[in-house]
Design a protein around this motif. Structure first.
Motif, mmCIF file in Angstrom:
data_model
loop_
_atom_site.group_PDB
_atom_site.id
_atom_site.type_symbol
_atom_site.label_atom_id
_atom_site.label_comp_id
_atom_site.label_asym_id
_atom_site.label_seq_id
_atom_site.Cartn_x
_atom_site.Cartn_y
_atom_site.Cartn_z
ATOM 1 N N ARG A 52 -40.566 40.989 18.438
ATOM 2 C CA ARG A 52 -42.181 40.301 19.021
ATOM 3 C C ARG A 52 -42.662 39.583 17.893
ATOM 4 O O ARG A 52 -43.690 39.739 17.812
ATOM 5 N N ARG A 79 -45.249 34.173 15.354
ATOM 6 C CA ARG A 79 -44.745 33.195 14.612
ATOM 7 C C ARG A 79 -45.650 32.937 13.312
ATOM 8 O O ARG A 79 -47.013 32.536 13.272
ATOM 9 N N SER A 102 -36.710 24.109 9.868
ATOM 10 C CA SER A 102 -37.068 24.310 10.443
ATOM 11 C C SER A 102 -37.837 23.053 11.119
ATOM 12 O O SER A 102 -38.916 22.887 10.704
ATOM 13 N N HIS A 107 -38.426 29.338 12.351
ATOM 14 C CA HIS A 107 -36.876 29.305 11.615
ATOM 15 C C HIS A 107 -38.579 30.901 9.936
ATOM 16 O O HIS A 107 -37.776 31.931 10.154
ATOM 17 N N THR A 115 -40.468 32.244 10.215
ATOM 18 C CA THR A 115 -40.515 33.808 11.270
ATOM 19 C C THR A 115 -39.429 34.370 11.611
ATOM 20 O O THR A 115 -39.133 35.863 10.655
ATOM 21 N N THR A 116 -38.433 34.595 11.505
ATOM 22 C CA THR A 116 -37.247 34.356 12.426
ATOM 23 C C THR A 116 -36.318 35.274 10.813
ATOM 24 O O THR A 116 -36.136 35.997 10.553
ATOM 25 N N GLN A 166 -37.696 38.023 9.522
ATOM 26 C CA GLN A 166 -37.252 39.260 9.955
ATOM 27 C C GLN A 166 -36.074 39.477 9.860
ATOM 28 O O GLN A 166 -36.261 40.729 9.022
ATOM 29 N N ILE A 218 -29.130 30.446 13.015
ATOM 30 C CA ILE A 218 -29.793 31.427 12.159
ATOM 31 C C ILE A 218 -27.796 31.980 12.167
ATOM 32 O O ILE A 218 -27.818 33.040 11.574
ATOM 33 N N ILE A 261 -33.315 37.918 17.529
ATOM 34 C CA ILE A 261 -33.631 38.700 16.457
ATOM 35 C C ILE A 261 -35.588 38.985 17.181
ATOM 36 O O ILE A 261 -35.982 39.780 16.339
ATOM 37 N N ASN A 262 -35.936 37.773 17.569
ATOM 38 C CA ASN A 262 -37.501 37.914 17.548
ATOM 39 C C ASN A 262 -37.398 37.611 19.755
ATOM 40 O O ASN A 262 -36.691 36.310 19.488
ATOM 41 N N ILE A 291 -39.522 34.556 20.251
ATOM 42 C CA ILE A 291 -38.902 33.229 19.910
ATOM 43 C C ILE A 291 -37.740 32.823 20.242
ATOM 44 O O ILE A 291 -37.607 31.662 21.404
#
Lengths: 263, 784
Positions: free
Chosen positions: B9, B12, B504, B509, B511-512, B515, B550, B669-670, B673
């Motif tokens: 988690r 962002r 985005s 995005h 952040t995701t 990651q 994604i 992934i997150n 989010i």
């Protein structure tokens, strides 16, 4: 928005002197400014009453509650004096619009505008209020003249509103889901012996409901109004609520207002 | 390295910028010598333009130029293209009437563009626009899609008789009819899927700028797919080479589909910027947004479900009229066909399905993809049918679903799609548990004791995301590929900039995707930046919609990462004097198996850019790779939603008491989010079912043209959601991901309407279930 001249008079007399032609008084501006932004109104001059001292304030002597015209809705909603004298009025102010509207909008602006779905007119009518202006006084019963129309003269400026403190009262509002204006708002005030019931949102302007007043004067209880059928004639009809639905809601809201007043 | 980044988690990265007002939205772009545009728009839904007088307007203060459709025709600017060709039941192409940027002799909806006014300031442009005098001959209008094909209906386009764009069908009609002939029970519903107005928080903005120095254009525009915008504008409308046009969409404040499309205003400001030799900016106000942003949904459907005596589904028959508005918007044609009818199998092994769709033109704002795009409409049909069937057959609505769930994968549906994987019992089990369905009877009793009505409804939705395998899309009529591109640029000191063709506009995005990259490269997330939204920086892109980012964009990045890691392995092998086959990359380091030899990723990157000791005979210097990824299949997120409502029969007010959503988005992934996406989607779905409904009057005037009348749901209208996930990993992309952006909006309306009709004890009622509509439904029921 079109260009305009902006005035900040320091007294009501100075403000009144500026009222001419296409000039408009600004008393919070929660209707006027929106209308100007949509280019539906293009006043030549804006006379902002916000800088005039003494127009805002709340006073109570136990029998009457007086509120200055430029008192913001949020100040009425949060006032200990209002909550003590007429808690229903503080609750009504807390229901107007949203936080931003309540921070800017004023009682004088709302009353002078007389939007048929505004909340304050119901309180004024039910609480037998007196509207004070730079030219004299008006009784609420003779002040509201239907949609966006009042007894005010063109250069007449509201300075304050005095409410009679009832024994008990309540306001219930069925909100338009989108605008949060009243589709139907009912203010019930019991003065011990006489009862006043004022309805906003349902018709072309705020009005009193005589059948309910009579029934509640005889017995102040929800069941007194629960079966009173309100006539659809003259009620508003729009995409959110037909006249039939509004008529039905007047009864439901009146019943709930009485329940709330008794709590 | 600490815990794995995938599945964490992570807060962002972009929020600091947004929350402190440092975002760079299109309206924030102010160029030297900026000028401003306003559009003259039709006040009529249908009219012939007899004369345009610009004398007063041209004399108005600050006006630089005014252009009309005549100027655009003289400049040979094309109309706005539609990106998807639907072939009708007779094998003929759909009707594609011209969609001029500025009206050519006729206007066809309120808000249709008639002229562009360019002035020194925005206020001057608007003042002058009000002074343009247009003499209209008003024509009768048709607004309702189901009336558009009537014999006496006003005709919008010469090239589209009976206002019909196409009649299209999918499935085996004869086999479906045969299934109905032997059915023990048939459930039938007549459903309206209400028209919605997207209302992204940031209205559309376009700022076109022409450079005489190199004869090139830059368009700053609030878009979900800048490369697609550029392709459509250059190749189809303006006849410009792509290398002379740059499109920039940096921060975008929400799109929900409405910013996918090429709009007339984008073309007009770009073209005008050359004419006036100054940048030209147009910023939509909210009133224009209501009138001109592409609307969503607007289906009228008759749907039937055939069953045997035990509630096993034998066949489904669906007939839909889709109102596409006055013109074909960019992807309007594929929404009520490819993105709709192919989802009618839902989660069920219904053996035969037939669906016929008639797309019609009306004097209303063009309709296109809006969050979910076709899939909410399909889910509404399937899940309202299934729930109603259960009630009619007196079978528990969860049980009838379980009896018909697909349980073996891969599964070929009768409507073209091949589901790769799923576990519908798992999401149903979890939703029933989380939503405490077992405790429902007691809660219903408690509501009844208060004089309230209580109802419970399910929706077990499926969606096709990860749009799309280009070959499949092409066979179905797409005029573009639907791959995605990504580039991983490793800097000499080992930090990384990643360029993605995804875009985005609120999804997180930055952040995701970071990651994914940081996890794969074994580096801190701070060392990774994600860049999107600029055709001069990003190599190519198809953009963000259809919950594809994604699954498609993320996979393109993974493919590029694989190349980076593989090249790094060669460099590391050289540096460590080992065989490449012995080198392993793990946790950010290259090691040689069975030895203590180790080179960090940063060291390898440095060697690539300072190649003193380098295998020059085998490798180029540098560490920069890109990849294009074309998915092998769609992805199939699915889940079960359970909604519980309490209705006040006196007023008709519906209160959502519980809303439980259990989704299978594949690997996550997150989670934070993802939950945010689910909450947002659910709220928009609840908006459709409870509060939102676009309304026109019979003359084509928009009645719900502001927030005074168009009710977006507020926080107080929605409950605290209970959300959870179950995972079956997607089988055909390396991350095992499916996408989560639209699920909430797809599943929520059916769950909510199933709950409300349950509470009211009625078979059906229209959306939105406003208090008045609920009250009237109850009143009619009593009268019946």
């Amino acid at each position: 928005m079109h260009a305009f001249k902006y005035h900040r008079p320091s007294s009501v007399n100075d403000a009144a002197a500026l009222v001419k032609g296409e000039a408009k008084l600004l008393a919070g501006g929660q209707t006027l400014v929106q209308t100007m932004k949509l280019r539906l109104a293009s006043p030549s001059d804006i006379i902002d009453l916000g800088t005039i001292k003494d127009l805002a304030g709340i006073k109570s002597d136990g029998k009457t509650l007086s509120i200055g015209a430029m008192t913001r809705h949020a100040d009425v909603a949060h006032s200990a004096e209002v909550k003590k004298a007429i808690p229903a009025l503080a609750a009504l102010a807390a229901m107007i619009g949203d936080r931003q509207v309540r921070a800017m909008g004023t009682i004088g602006g709302s009353v002078a505008n007389n939007d048929p779905a505004a909340d304050y007119p119901a309180a004024l009518l039910a609480l037998n209020a007196t509207i004070t202006t730079n030219k004299g006084k008006h009784e609420a019963d003779k002040f509201f003249k239907g949609m966006f129309t009042t007894a005010l003269a063109a250069d007449e400026i509201i300075t304050g509103v005095s409410f009679q403190v009832p024994r008990r009262a309540a306001y219930t509002k069925f909100k338009n889901p989108a605008s949060r204006f009243a589709i139907v708002g009912v203010f019930v005030a019991d003065f011990g012996g006489s009862v006043r019931v004022a309805v906003t949102g349902a018709g072309a302007g705020v009005f009193r409901q005589a059948d309910m007043e009579k029934a509640l004067a005889a017995k102040f209880a929800p069941e007194s109004v629960a079966n009173i059928k309100v006539k659809q004639d003259g009620l508003n009809s729009d995409m959110h609520a037909s006249a039939e639905y509004r008529a039905h809601l007047v009864t439901v809201m009146a019943k709930r207002a009485v329940e709330a007043a008794l709590k | 390295m600490g815990a794995p980044l995938i599945g964490a988690r992570v807060e962002r990265k972009e929020d600091y910028r947004f929350l402190t007002g440092a975002g760079q939205y299109t309206d924030d772009v102010e160029l030297p010598r900026q000028s401003y545009a306003a559009f003259v728009r039709s006040p009529h839904a249908h009219a012939v333009i007899k004369k345009i007088s610009m004398v007063k307007a041209k004399a108005s203060a600050g006006v630089l130029a005014i252009y009309t459709g005549e100027d655009f025709a003289a400049a040979k600017l094309g109309g706005l293209p539609c990106g998807w060709l639907i072939t009708d039941v007779n094998g003929q192409p759909m009707k594609e009437p011209p969609h001029p940027c500025l009206a050519q002799g006729k206007v066809r909806y309120v808000g249709d563009q008639v002229a562009i006014v360019v002035a020194e300031t925005q206020a001057q442009a608007r003042d002058a626009a009000e002074l343009v005098e247009v003499d209209y001959e008003v024509l009768p209008a048709v607004v309702d899609g189901s009336k558009a094909t009537a014999k006496d209906a006003p005709q919008l386009h010469e090239g589209a008789p009976d206002n019909t764009c196409y009649v299209w069908a999918i499935g085996d009609k004869a086999a479906t009819d045969a299934a109905f002939a032997k059915a023990a029970h048939v459930t039938r519903l007549d459903l309206i899927n209400n028209r919605l107005i997207p209302n992204a928080i940031e209205p559309r903005v376009a700022n076109g700028s022409y450079s005489r120095a190199d004869d090139s254009y830059t368009l700053y525009v609030a878009s979900q797919n800048p490369h697609v915008e550029r392709l459509l504008m250059t190749a189809f409308v303006m006849g410009l080479p792509e290398h002379k046009v740059r499109v920039v969409s940096q921060d975008v404040g929400g799109g929900f589909g409405s910013k996918i499309y090429l709009y007339a205003e984008d073309v007009a400001v770009t073209w005008a910027s050359k004419q006036v030799n100054r940048p030209v900016k147009w910023t939509s106000d909210r009133s224009e947004a209501f009138l001109t942003d592409a609307h969503g949904r607007d289906h009228h459907t008759i749907a039937e479900l055939a069953m045997d005596k035990d509630g096993h589904f034998l066949g489904m028959r669906v007939k839909t009229t889709a109102n596409v508005g006055a013109y074909l918007s960019t992807f309007a044609s594929c929404v009520p066909t490819i993105l709709y009818a192919t989802l009618l199998a839902g989660q069920y092994k219904t053996p035969v399905i037939h669906c016929e769709v008639t797309a019609v033109f009306t004097n209303t704002t063009p309709v296109d993809a809006y969050r979910g795009a076709g899939r909410p409409e399909a889910t509404y049909v399937v899940e309202r049918l299934v729930e109603t069937a259960a009630r009619e057959m007196k079978i528990d609505p969860a049980d009838i679903r379980r009896r018909n769930f697909i349980t073996a994968f891969p599964y070929q549906t009768p409507v073209a799609l091949m589901y790769d994987i799923g576990d519908y019992n798992a999401t149903m089990d979890a939703a029933q548990k989380l939503g405490d369905v077992a405790g429902y009877p007691a809660r219903k009793k408690a509501s009844e004791a208060k004089g309230k009505l209580r109802g419970l409804g399910y929706a077990a939705y499926i969606e096709a995301c990860g749009i799309a395998p280009s070959a499949v899309a092409g066979a179905l009529g797409a005029r573009a590929g639907l791959f995605e591109a990504g580039e991983v640029r490793v800097h000499p000191t080992g930090s990384v900039t990643v360029f993605t063709g995804s875009h985005s506009h609120g999804q997180g995005h930055e952040t995701t995707f970071a990651q994914v990259v940081a996890d794969r490269l074994g580096m801190p997330i701070e060392n990774v930046d994600i860049v999107h939204g600029d055709t001069s920086k990003v190599l190519f892109g198809m953009g963000t919609y259809g919950s594809r980012s994604i699954a498609v964009g993320g996979t393109a990045i993974v493919k590029a990462l694989d190349k980076v890691i593989a090249k790094g392995k060669k460099i590391a092998a050289h540096l460590m004097e080992a065989a490449e086959s012995d080198v392993v990359f793990e946790n950010g380091a290259y090691t040689v198996a069975g030895t203590d030899k180790k080179k960090m990723f940063g060291e390898v990157a440095f060697a690539a850019y300072v190649p003193h000791n380098y295998p020059h005979d085998k490798l180029e210097p540098g560490l920069n790779e890109n990849a294009f990824y074309d998915p092998a299949n769609f992805t199939f997120p699915a889940g079960t939603y359970v909604c519980e409502v309490e209705v006040d029969p006196e007023t008709g007010v519906v209160k959502i008491e519980k809303f439980t959503a259990v989704d299978d988005f594949g690997n996550i992934i997150n989670p934070m989010i993802v939950e945010g996406q689910v909450h947002g989607g659910l709220t928009q779905g609840i908006g459709q079912a409870l509060t939102e409904g676009c309304q026109y009057d019979a003359s084509g005037q928009l009645l719900t043209g502001s927030f005074m009348d168009y009710c977006l749901p507020r926080a107080s209208d929605v409950p605290f959601y209970q959300v959870d996930t179950r995972v079956t990993a997607c089988t055909h992309n390396p991350l095992g991901v499916k996408g989560c952006g639209e699920a909430g909006a797809i599943g929520a309306p059916a769950a909510l309407m199933n709950a409300i009709t349950d509470a009211l004890g009625v078979k059906d009622m229209p959306m939105p279930a406003t208090p008045q509509t609920v009250w009237r439904t109850l009143k009619n029921k009593k009268a019946a």
